[in-house]
Design an enzyme around this catalytic site. Structure first.
Site, short mmCIF file in Angstrom:
data_model
loop_
_atom_site.label_atom_id
_atom_site.label_comp_id
_atom_site.label_asym_id
_atom_site.label_seq_id
_atom_site.Cartn_x
_atom_site.Cartn_y
_atom_site.Cartn_z
N ASP A 63 -7.58 -12.15 45.29
CA ASP A 63 -6.44 -12.97 45.70
C ASP A 63 -6.30 -13.05 47.21
O ASP A 63 -5.89 -14.07 47.76
CB ASP A 63 -5.15 -12.42 45.08
CG ASP A 63 -5.09 -12.65 43.58
OD1 ASP A 63 -5.89 -13.44 43.06
OD2 ASP A 63 -4.23 -12.02 42.92
N GLY A 64 -6.65 -11.96 47.91
CA GLY A 64 -6.60 -11.98 49.36
C GLY A 64 -7.56 -12.99 49.95
O GLY A 64 -7.25 -13.66 50.95
N THR A 106 5.39 -13.16 42.53
CA THR A 106 4.74 -12.14 41.70
C THR A 106 3.95 -11.15 42.54
O THR A 106 3.17 -10.37 42.00
CB THR A 106 3.80 -12.81 40.68
OG1 THR A 106 2.90 -13.69 41.38
CG2 THR A 106 4.58 -13.61 39.66
N SER A 133 7.25 -9.37 46.78
CA SER A 133 8.66 -9.55 46.40
C SER A 133 8.95 -8.93 45.04
O SER A 133 9.99 -8.29 44.86
CB SER A 133 9.00 -11.05 46.39
OG SER A 133 10.31 -11.27 45.91
N SER A 152 7.45 -6.40 43.65
CA SER A 152 7.44 -4.94 43.74
C SER A 152 8.71 -4.40 44.39
O SER A 152 9.02 -3.22 44.26
CB SER A 152 6.21 -4.47 44.52
OG SER A 152 6.30 -4.82 45.88
#
Length: 297
Positions: free
Chosen positions: A77-78, A192, A195, A197
């Protein structure tokens, strides 16, 4: 009609995935697909193992070929977030092959590369438009002009000595003074991520909302707030160290507390390729174990 030309972007990864990369290039070659590739990633691939030679390359948004059919991001995802800084407002769709762990954005498994690309070339996919945020300062250029985020824009305390105070005004009206370790302003895509977490809600893409989530607030009454994506959020920061950290997805820089920030919706969207049968709630269940209840099985 299958695409005639694609762009490939990636970052350094473990050489254990080399066979999947070789399989990808072999497939593209067999289909006669023209490929252009990010320069730094290309140099890494050539040093890591067998790789096609003499591929055309690009380095940044400035020389990114705008005539490709889509960009293929190889990584996690990064890596997808970094790919956004290259694609920007070109409207070129992005598909992500997951070489990482979660694979929420880059959701094509590395074991299903050929099947996924076949679907894309046959047009068996849909486009999800994802909103972005931008951040501006009144006295400087931020992130060398790459001041937009697909996930979130976050203000952190500079060190571990004490919390900071963040004065927030929403559309010119005082919202709150947050006594906390920081503040996250997240898009639905980023709802998701960090925020979530910190106790923020999940927001569906396309809902027209952002969420403001405090990080470790020193007040039991402060909770995340869902706001319209048309909002303009102004932030001023107070800190004993007279500095704070501003992050914009994977980029961050230290700023003096004299810097005032303006955060709003970006004037463009990012187009994510989603295959047929790849639903948002299915992704939540599989990647985040959302709603999992042993009574359902």
């Amino acid at each position: 009609m299958k695409p005639a030309r694609i762009a490939i972007y990636g970052r350094f990864f473990n050489t254990s995935v080399n066979p999947f990369v070789e399989n990808l290039f072999a497939y593209l070659r067999s289909k006669g697909i023209e490929v252009c590739i990010h320069q730094e990633f290309y140099e890494f691939l050539k040093s890591a193992g067998p790789c096609p030679i003499d591929l055309p390359t690009f380095r940044s948004y400035e020389d990114f070929p705008k005539d490709v059919d889509f960009m293929l991001s190889l990584g996690g995802d990064g890596t997808m977030l970094s790919a956004v800084s290259i694609v920007r407002d070109s409207n070129i769709p992005i598909a992500g092959i997951n070489f990482g762990r979660l694979g929420f954005l880059a959701n094509i498994p590395k074991t299903e590369i050929r099947q996924a690309l076949e679907q894309i070339f046959e047009g068996k996919y849909h486009i999800q438009k994802r909103a972005l945020l931008t951040v501006e300062a009144d006295d400087r250029t931020l992130f060398h002009g790459e001041n937009f985020a697909l996930n979130d824009i976050t203000v952190f305390r500079f060190d571990s000595s004490s919390m900071i105070t963040i004065d927030a005004r929403l559309n010119g009206e005082l919202l709150n003074s947050y006594w906390s370790d920081g503040l996250i302003i997240a898009t639905p895509t980023g709802s998701t991520a960090y925020s979530l977490s910190c106790g923020g809600p999940i927001i569906m893409p396309g809902s027209g909302n952002f969420v403001i989530t405090p990080i470790s607030p020193h007040n039991l009454n402060v909770r995340p707030l869902v706001v319209s994506s048309d909002m303009h959020l102004e932030l001023t920061i107070e800190s004993r160290s007279e500095k704070f950290i501003l992050s914009c997805d994977s980029r961050s820089e230290a700023l003096p507390t004299s810097t005032r920030l303006l955060i709003k919706r970006a004037p463009f969207t990012i187009n994510l390729i989603r295959l047929e049968g790849d639903g948002y709630f299915k992704t939540l269940r599989e990647k985040l174990l959302w709603g999992i209840d042993v009574r359902n099985y």
